[in-house]
Design an enzyme around this catalytic site. Structure first.
Site, short mmCIF file in Angstrom:
data_model
loop_
_atom_site.label_atom_id
_atom_site.label_comp_id
_atom_site.label_asym_id
_atom_site.label_seq_id
_atom_site.Cartn_x
_atom_site.Cartn_y
_atom_site.Cartn_z
N CYS A 1 -17.75 113.01 75.51
CA CYS A 1 -16.89 112.28 74.59
C CYS A 1 -15.53 112.20 75.20
O CYS A 1 -15.21 112.90 76.17
CB CYS A 1 -16.91 112.94 73.22
SG CYS A 1 -15.49 113.88 72.80
N ARG B 1 -12.52 106.03 61.42
CA ARG B 1 -13.41 107.21 61.39
C ARG B 1 -12.78 108.37 60.63
O ARG B 1 -13.49 109.20 60.07
CB ARG B 1 -13.71 107.69 62.82
CG ARG B 1 -14.53 106.71 63.61
CD ARG B 1 -14.95 107.33 64.92
NE ARG B 1 -15.68 108.58 64.67
CZ ARG B 1 -16.13 109.38 65.62
NH1 ARG B 1 -15.95 109.07 66.87
NH2 ARG B 1 -16.77 110.48 65.31
N ASP C 1 -5.99 119.13 66.75
CA ASP C 1 -6.04 117.81 66.10
C ASP C 1 -4.66 117.31 65.67
O ASP C 1 -4.56 116.19 65.16
CB ASP C 1 -6.98 117.85 64.89
CG ASP C 1 -8.45 117.86 65.29
OD1 ASP C 1 -8.74 117.69 66.49
OD2 ASP C 1 -9.30 118.04 64.40
N ARG D 1 -17.31 118.81 75.79
CA ARG D 1 -17.81 119.24 74.48
C ARG D 1 -19.30 119.59 74.47
O ARG D 1 -20.10 118.93 73.82
CB ARG D 1 -17.49 118.19 73.43
CG ARG D 1 -16.02 117.95 73.29
CD ARG D 1 -15.68 116.99 72.21
NE ARG D 1 -15.55 117.61 70.91
CZ ARG D 1 -15.08 116.99 69.84
NH1 ARG D 1 -14.72 115.74 69.90
NH2 ARG D 1 -14.98 117.61 68.69
N LYS E 1 -12.12 115.17 56.28
CA LYS E 1 -13.25 114.63 57.05
C LYS E 1 -14.06 115.76 57.67
O LYS E 1 -15.28 115.83 57.52
CB LYS E 1 -12.73 113.72 58.17
CG LYS E 1 -13.81 113.33 59.17
CD LYS E 1 -13.27 112.51 60.31
CE LYS E 1 -12.70 113.30 61.45
NZ LYS E 1 -13.63 113.67 62.52
N ASN E 2 -13.38 116.67 58.36
CA ASN E 2 -14.12 117.70 59.10
C ASN E 2 -14.85 118.66 58.17
O ASN E 2 -15.85 119.26 58.58
CB ASN E 2 -13.18 118.46 60.04
CG ASN E 2 -12.83 117.64 61.26
OD1 ASN E 2 -13.38 116.56 61.47
ND2 ASN E 2 -11.92 118.15 62.07
#
Ligand code: UD1
Length: 421
Positions: free
Chosen positions: A118, A400, A308, A123, A22-23
Site C-alpha cells: 500500500c 474513504r 495518522d 504493511r 472510521k478505524n
C-alpha cells in the site's frame, strides 16, 4: 475524478460535529461475524470504506440493513455462507484482513486474500498470522490467499506481539473470544479503537480484561450474542479539524471531541502555541499569538503522537516560526505529502524516516495531489493557510475517511468546494 478547490487566506470560526471513528467501525463491523444474532451499530460514519465493509460482509453471508441515512447499520450473519474473502474486495481496503480472526473462530475455516502493498509502506500481516497460529489455527499461504483452518476449534494460549500492531491486536482479540480456555495477549495495542472493540465484544458476551493496557486476558466462551453499540468518536478526524484554526487563525469548537482521546497530540499543539479548552460540548481550539512555534514530533503507538496526524502536523509546521523535526516511526514511507507541500512553497527536507521543516511566512496555492487519506487532508489544511487557490486532486482518498469533508470545512467559513473534472 473530483477535485477539491480551496481559496486560502481567511480565518475560520464556528463548530464542527465529530463523526464516529472510521478505524473503530472497520474492526467493530467484522466482529458481527462472531454471532448468528443481529449486531447494531449507531454513530457510524458515512464513508466509502464503510460501504466496502458492508460489501465484504454481505459477500460472506451477512444481512446488512442500513438505516438513518447510513448512520445506523445492523449486521446479521445466521451462517457464514462463503468462506472466502475475495481479492476484488480486499484489494480496495487493507482492513478487510480483520474478517480472518472472526471467521476462523466461528467456523474453523476461512480464506482471505492477502492485502498486498500500500502507498504508505509494505504493511505486512505476519503478526496477525503468527498470533492466530498460537491459538491453534493452521495456515497455508497460496494463490495470494491466507487459508486458515482449525477443525477442532481455537485453543487459548499466551502470545506476545513483537510489535503493538493495531490490526493484529484486533484480529487476535476477536478470535480469542471463542477459544477453549484462556488467552493472554501481551504487548497489545492500546488505541481507543481497541477499547471500543472490547466494549462491543463484552456487550456480546465475551469475557475480556486489560483492554487499554499492554496485556489483555480473554476467557473463551462457547457462543456470543447480539448487541447494540455506538461507535466511539473519531480522534483522527478530531485532530485534523483542530488544526484548522491553528493554521488559518480563528477559533473552532469540535463537538463531541474529548481531550483524553488525543492527550499527547494536544500537549504537542499546546507546546506549539495552541489554546485548547474543554467545553460542555467538546473542545474549543484557537491559536495563541500570531504564529505557531516549531516543535519536534515523533510518531508512536498510542498513547504517543498518532501517525495518522503526522501529515496534518507537517502542514501546520510549514508556516511555524523556526525549524521542526518530524520522525515517522510507524510507517516507512509516509512522507508523500512533503513534495506536494514543497510545491506550495514549504521548506522540507526528507531523509529516511525524518522530515525537517523550516517554517516559511506564507504558503502559495498550487495544484496538488496525494496518494493517501491523511496526506490529502493535510493539503486542504495547507490550502487554508495559502495565498490563492489550491486544487487537491484524487479526492476519492478523502471519501474513504472524512465524512462530508467539504461541508464540515464550510461550516467554519472555509472557502472550499468540490468540483467534477
Ligand atoms: C491501523 C489504522 C491506521 C493507522 C495504524 C497505526 C485501521 C483500519 N487502520 O492500521 O489508520 O495508521 O493503525 O496507528 O485501524 N506490521 C507488521 N506486521 C503486522 C502488522 C503490522 O509488521 O502483522 C507493521 C506495519 O507494517 C506498520 C506497523 O506495524 O509498520 C503498524 O501497523 P498496524 O498497527 O498494524 O496498523 P494497521 O492496523 O494496519
Amino acid at each position: 475524478m473530483d477535485s477539491i478547490i480551496v481559496q486560502g487566506g481567511g480565518a475560520v470560526s464556528g463548530e464542527i460535529p465529530i463523526s464516529g471513528a472510521k478505524n473503530a467501525a472497520l474492526t467493530l463491523m467484522p466482529a458481527a461475524l462472531l454471532t448468528d444474532q443481529p449486531v447494531t451499530f449507531t454513530n457510524v460514519p458515512r464513508l466509502s470504506d464503510i460501504k466496502t465493509t458492508n460489501e465484504l460482509l454481505a459477500s460472506l453471508g451477512t444481512e446488512v440493513v442500513v438505516e438513518d441515512d447510513g448512520q445506523k447499520i445492523t449486521l446479521t450473519t445466521p451462517e457464514i455462507t462463503n468462506q472466502v474473502a475475495h481479492y476484488d474486495i480486499v484489494r480496495k481496503m487493507r482492513a478487510s484482513i480483520l474478517v480472518l480472526g472472526p471467521m476462523v473462530a466461528r467456523d474453523g475455516v476461512a480464506a482471505v486474500s492477502l492485502p498486498g502493498g500500500c502507498a504508505i509502506g509494505a504493511r505486512p500481516v505476519d503478526i496477525h498470522l503468527r498470533g492466530l497460529e498460537a491459538l491453534g489455527v493452521e495456515l497455508d499461504l497460496r494463490d495470494g490467499y491466507v487459508h486458515a483452518k482449525a477443525p477442532n476449534g481455537l485453543t487459548g494460549a499466551t502470545y506476545e506481539l513483537p510489535f503493538a500492531s493495531v490490526g493484529a491486536t484486533e484480529n487476535l482479540l476477536m478470535a480469542a473470544t471463542l477459544t477453549k480456555g484462556t488467552t493472554v495477549l501481551k504487548n497489545v495495542a492500546r488505541e481507543p479503537e481497541i477499547v471500543d472493540l472490547a466494549d462491543l465484544l463484552r456487550a456480546m458476551g465475551a469475557n475480556i480484561t486489560g483492554d487499554g493496557s499492554t496485556v489483555m486476558t480473554i476467557e473463551g466462551v462457547d457462543k456470543l450474542h447480539g448487541a447494540t453499540h455506538a461507535v466511539v468518536a473519531d480522534r483522527i478526524e478530531l485532530g485534523t479539524y483542530m488544526m484548522a484554526p491553528l493554521i488559518a487563525g480563528g477559533s473552532v469548537e469540535l463537538l463531541g471531541g474529548k481531550r483524553r482521546l488525543l492527550e499527547s497530540f494536544c500537549q504537542k499543539l499546546e507546546e506549539a502555541g495552541a489554546s485548547i479548552t474543554e467545553t460542555e460540548r467538546g473542545l474549543m481550539v484557537a491559536r495563541n499569538g500570531a504564529r505557531i512555534q516549531a516543535v519536534d514530533v515523533t510518531t508512536e503507538p498510542y498513547p504517543g503522537f498518532p501517525t495518522d496526524l503526522q501529515a496534518q502536523m507537517m502542514a501546520l509546521l510549514c508556516t511555524a516560526e523556526g525549524t521542526s523535526v518530524l520522525n515517522e516511526t510507524i510507517f516507512e514511507n509516509r512522507f508523500m505529502h512533503a513534495p506536494e507541500l514543497v510545491r506550495m512553497g514549504a521548506d522540507i527536507e526528507v531523509s529516511g524516516g525524518t522530515a525537517t521543516v523550516t517554517g516559511v511566512d506564507k504558503l502559495r496555492g498550487a495544484p496538488v495531489m496525494a496518494t493517501d487519506l491523511r496526506a490529502s487532508v493535510s493539503l486542504i489544511l495547507a490550502g487554508l493557510a495559502s495565498t490563492g487557490e489550491t486544487r487537491v486532486a484524487r479526492v476519492y482518498h478523502l471519501d474513504r475517511g472524512y465524512e462530508r469533508v467539504v461541508s464540515k470545512f464550510r461550516a467554519i467559513g472555509a472557502n472550499i468546494e468540490r468540483i467534477k473534472e
